[in-house]
Design a protein around this motif. Structure first.
Motif, PDB file in Angstrom:
ATOM      1  N   SER A 183      12.072  23.331  26.143  1.00 57.55           N
ATOM      2  CA  SER A 183      13.465  23.684  26.418  1.00 57.55           C
ATOM      3  C   SER A 183      14.139  24.215  25.150  1.00 57.55           C
ATOM      4  CB  SER A 183      14.225  22.468  26.951  1.00 57.55           C
ATOM      5  OG  SER A 183      15.568  22.778  27.195  1.00 57.55           O
ATOM      6  N   ALA A 184      13.867  23.556  24.030  1.00 57.66           N
ATOM      7  CA  ALA A 184      14.401  24.018  22.744  1.00 57.66           C
ATOM      8  C   ALA A 184      13.899  25.425  22.427  1.00 57.66           C
ATOM      9  CB  ALA A 184      14.008  23.046  21.635  1.00 57.66           C
ATOM     10  N   PHE A 185      12.617  25.670  22.697  1.00 60.46           N
ATOM     11  CA  PHE A 185      12.044  26.997  22.490  1.00 60.46           C
ATOM     12  C   PHE A 185      12.825  28.046  23.293  1.00 60.46           C
ATOM     13  CE2 PHE A 185       9.396  30.232  24.512  1.00 60.46           C
ATOM     14  CZ  PHE A 185       9.014  30.980  23.411  1.00 60.46           C
ATOM     15  N   PHE A 186      13.041  27.786  24.591  1.00 63.14           N
ATOM     16  CA  PHE A 186      13.751  28.753  25.431  1.00 63.14           C
ATOM     17  C   PHE A 186      15.199  28.943  24.966  1.00 63.14           C
ATOM     18  CE2 PHE A 186      10.345  27.945  28.634  1.00 63.14           C
ATOM     19  CZ  PHE A 186       9.955  29.262  28.788  1.00 63.14           C
ATOM     20  N   SER A 187      15.829  27.883  24.468  1.00 66.47           N
ATOM     21  CA  SER A 187      17.191  28.015  23.956  1.00 66.47           C
ATOM     22  C   SER A 187      17.230  28.873  22.697  1.00 66.47           C
ATOM     23  CB  SER A 187      17.786  26.631  23.675  1.00 66.47           C
ATOM     24  OG  SER A 187      17.981  25.931  24.879  1.00 66.47           O
ATOM     25  N   VAL A 188      16.245  28.686  21.826  1.00 68.81           N
ATOM     26  CA  VAL A 188      16.156  29.524  20.619  1.00 68.81           C
ATOM     27  C   VAL A 188      15.941  30.981  21.008  1.00 68.81           C
ATOM     28  CG1 VAL A 188      14.662  30.097  18.652  1.00 68.81           C
ATOM     29  CG2 VAL A 188      15.409  27.751  19.003  1.00 68.81           C
ATOM     30  N   VAL A 189      15.030  31.223  21.937  1.00 68.54           N
ATOM     31  CA  VAL A 189      14.750  32.587  22.383  1.00 68.54           C
ATOM     32  C   VAL A 189      16.020  33.221  22.949  1.00 68.54           C
ATOM     33  CG1 VAL A 189      13.533  33.966  24.119  1.00 68.54           C
ATOM     34  CG2 VAL A 189      12.288  32.251  22.781  1.00 68.54           C
ATOM     35  N   GLU A 190      16.705  32.477  23.810  1.00 65.91           N
ATOM     36  CA  GLU A 190      17.920  33.010  24.435  1.00 65.91           C
ATOM     37  C   GLU A 190      18.942  33.441  23.399  1.00 65.91           C
ATOM     38  OE1 GLU A 190      21.493  31.634  27.478  1.00 65.91           O
ATOM     39  OE2 GLU A 190      19.958  30.180  26.904  1.00 65.91           O
ATOM     40  N   ILE A 191      19.289  32.546  22.487  1.00 69.36           N
ATOM     41  CA  ILE A 191      20.346  32.867  21.522  1.00 69.36           C
ATOM     42  C   ILE A 191      19.877  33.915  20.515  1.00 69.36           C
ATOM     43  CG2 ILE A 191      19.927  31.063  19.792  1.00 69.36           C
ATOM     44  CD1 ILE A 191      23.352  32.100  21.202  1.00 69.36           C
ATOM     45  N   ALA A 192      18.600  33.877  20.128  1.00 66.34           N
ATOM     46  CA  ALA A 192      18.097  34.857  19.161  1.00 66.34           C
ATOM     47  C   ALA A 192      18.176  36.273  19.736  1.00 66.34           C
ATOM     48  CB  ALA A 192      16.667  34.526  18.750  1.00 66.34           C
ATOM     49  N   PHE A 193      17.765  36.435  20.982  1.00 64.63           N
ATOM     50  CA  PHE A 193      17.779  37.767  21.590  1.00 64.63           C
ATOM     51  C   PHE A 193      19.196  38.203  21.966  1.00 64.63           C
ATOM     52  CE2 PHE A 193      13.290  37.120  21.718  1.00 64.63           C
ATOM     53  CZ  PHE A 193      12.726  38.383  21.777  1.00 64.63           C
ATOM     54  N   ILE A 194      20.019  37.281  22.413  1.00 67.62           N
ATOM     55  CA  ILE A 194      21.376  37.620  22.840  1.00 67.62           C
ATOM     56  C   ILE A 194      22.262  37.945  21.639  1.00 67.62           C
ATOM     57  CG2 ILE A 194      23.471  36.740  23.986  1.00 67.62           C
ATOM     58  CD1 ILE A 194      21.238  37.236  25.959  1.00 67.62           C
ATOM     59  N   SER A 195      22.133  37.190  20.554  1.00 69.32           N
ATOM     60  CA  SER A 195      23.020  37.392  19.407  1.00 69.32           C
ATOM     61  C   SER A 195      22.499  38.431  18.420  1.00 69.32           C
ATOM     62  CB  SER A 195      23.259  36.060  18.689  1.00 69.32           C
ATOM     63  OG  SER A 195      22.076  35.565  18.136  1.00 69.32           O
ATOM     64  N   LEU A 196      21.365  39.005  18.714  1.00 73.10           N
ATOM     65  CA  LEU A 196      20.780  40.022  17.845  1.00 73.10           C
ATOM     66  C   LEU A 196      21.713  41.225  17.740  1.00 73.10           C
ATOM     67  CD1 LEU A 196      18.101  40.586  16.333  1.00 73.10           C
ATOM     68  CD2 LEU A 196      17.296  41.667  18.411  1.00 73.10           C
ATOM     69  N   GLN A 197      22.009  41.628  16.533  1.00 75.75           N
ATOM     70  CA  GLN A 197      22.897  42.771  16.326  1.00 75.75           C
ATOM     71  C   GLN A 197      22.092  44.064  16.422  1.00 75.75           C
ATOM     72  OE1 GLN A 197      24.971  42.043  12.653  1.00 75.75           O
ATOM     73  NE2 GLN A 197      26.087  40.314  13.519  1.00 75.75           N
ATOM     74  N   ARG A 198      22.555  44.965  17.285  1.00 74.08           N
ATOM     75  CA  ARG A 198      21.815  46.202  17.575  1.00 74.08           C
ATOM     76  C   ARG A 198      21.566  47.045  16.328  1.00 74.08           C
ATOM     77  NH1 ARG A 198      20.116  46.481  23.095  1.00 74.08           N
ATOM     78  NH2 ARG A 198      21.561  45.137  24.165  1.00 74.08           N
ATOM     79  N   PHE A 199      22.573  47.174  15.478  1.00 72.29           N
ATOM     80  CA  PHE A 199      22.400  48.030  14.298  1.00 72.29           C
ATOM     81  C   PHE A 199      21.347  47.451  13.353  1.00 72.29           C
ATOM     82  CE2 PHE A 199      25.623  45.115  12.730  1.00 72.29           C
ATOM     83  CZ  PHE A 199      25.297  44.937  11.403  1.00 72.29           C
ATOM     84  N   LYS A 200      21.270  46.122  13.276  1.00 67.97           N
ATOM     85  CA  LYS A 200      20.230  45.512  12.438  1.00 67.97           C
ATOM     86  C   LYS A 200      18.846  45.753  13.049  1.00 67.97           C
ATOM     87  CE  LYS A 200      22.831  41.857  10.154  1.00 67.97           C
ATOM     88  NZ  LYS A 200      22.930  40.405   9.927  1.00 67.97           N
ATOM     89  N   LEU A 201      18.763  45.658  14.371  1.00 69.95           N
ATOM     90  CA  LEU A 201      17.493  45.911  15.043  1.00 69.95           C
ATOM     91  C   LEU A 201      17.076  47.363  14.844  1.00 69.95           C
ATOM     92  CD1 LEU A 201      15.164  44.995  16.816  1.00 69.95           C
ATOM     93  CD2 LEU A 201      16.593  45.487  18.819  1.00 69.95           C
ATOM     94  N   GLU A 202      18.003  48.294  14.980  1.00 73.75           N
ATOM     95  CA  GLU A 202      17.692  49.712  14.763  1.00 73.75           C
ATOM     96  C   GLU A 202      17.205  49.944  13.335  1.00 73.75           C
ATOM     97  OE1 GLU A 202      21.165  51.914  15.942  1.00 73.75           O
ATOM     98  OE2 GLU A 202      21.000  51.199  18.020  1.00 73.75           O
ATOM     99  N   HIS A 203      17.818  49.265  12.393  1.00 70.34           N
ATOM    100  CA  HIS A 203      17.398  49.383  10.997  1.00 70.34           C
ATOM    101  C   HIS A 203      15.972  48.857  10.820  1.00 70.34           C
ATOM    102  CE1 HIS A 203      17.681  49.523   6.649  1.00 70.34           C
ATOM    103  NE2 HIS A 203      17.344  48.238   6.590  1.00 70.34           N
ATOM    104  N   LEU A 204      15.652  47.739  11.466  1.00 72.28           N
ATOM    105  CA  LEU A 204      14.305  47.173  11.384  1.00 72.28           C
ATOM    106  C   LEU A 204      13.279  48.105  12.018  1.00 72.28           C
ATOM    107  CD1 LEU A 204      15.113  43.438  12.236  1.00 72.28           C
ATOM    108  CD2 LEU A 204      14.534  44.390   9.985  1.00 72.28           C
ATOM    109  N   ILE A 205      13.667  48.759  13.102  1.00 71.62           N
ATOM    110  CA  ILE A 205      12.769  49.721  13.755  1.00 71.62           C
ATOM    111  C   ILE A 205      12.529  50.909  12.830  1.00 71.62           C
ATOM    112  CG2 ILE A 205      12.558  51.358  15.672  1.00 71.62           C
ATOM    113  CD1 ILE A 205      14.085  49.252  17.383  1.00 71.62           C
ATOM    114  N   GLU A 206      13.593  51.409  12.191  1.00 76.63           N
ATOM    115  CA  GLU A 206      13.462  52.528  11.256  1.00 76.63           C
ATOM    116  C   GLU A 206      12.558  52.166  10.077  1.00 76.63           C
ATOM    117  OE1 GLU A 206      17.389  53.700  10.056  1.00 76.63           O
ATOM    118  OE2 GLU A 206      17.930  54.336  12.096  1.00 76.63           O
TER     119      GLU A 206
END
Length: 163
Positions: A19-42
């Motif tokens: 359950s803790a794993f799924f909660s971490v996954v949920e908040i990590a993916f939901i709170s991920l900032q798009r511009f930071k993700l785009e930067h990581l992809i670049e």
């Protein structure tokens, strides 16, 4: 305490951990900032593109998380209730409800989500392959849940994101 009760307690701890794993996954993916993700992809950070793929279908991602979390939380409650009723009789049901609620709120939800929010990018990248695998394993049920989510979204005036 019987051997099967000890097994139930061990399984309960495993369920709370998942359950803790799924909660971490949920908040990590939901709170991920798009511009930071785009930067990581670049920067071609390994796993960043997979994270982007997963969040491009939020109804599928959330259905996977919700399905897994509900399964383990329900299992934890059932296991704890079985042990509590054996130990305290019918009153054990009430003890189980209160105890499981507290344990899941603290160890299955609040602590993992607090940690996940502070380390969203790193956790999302680290857990992306596992989430993709779970999404594939759960895909028949997730497909139905995603269809329902999209249907209700349309009913209330939203549209499917990325699909």
């Amino acid at each position: 305490m019987d051997t099967h009760e000890i097994v139930y307690i061990i399984l309960f701890v495993i369920c709370v951990s998942i359950s803790a794993f799924f909660s971490v996954v949920e908040i990590a993916f939901i709170s991920l900032q798009r511009f930071k993700l785009e930067h990581l992809i670049e920067k071609k950070v390994e796993g960043a593109s997979l994270v982007a793929t997963l969040i491009s279908r939020p109804e599928r991602l959330l259905s996977t998380i919700i399905l897994g979390n509900n399964f383990v939380n329900t299992s934890a409650a059932a296991l704890a209730t079985a042990v509590a009723v054996h130990l305290w009789g019918p009153t054990g049901t009430l003890y189980s409800i209160v105890g499981v609620t507290i344990v899941l709120m603290v160890f299955g939800d609040t602590i993992p989500k607090t940690s996940g929010a502070h380390h969203a990018e790193a956790l999302a990248i680290k857990l992306a392959k596992t989430v993709r695998t779970l999404s594939w394993v759960f895909s028949p049920i997730v497909a139905v849940l995603s269809w329902i989510a999209v249907g209700f979204g349309k009913l209330f005036g939203s549209h499917a994101v990325g699909g």
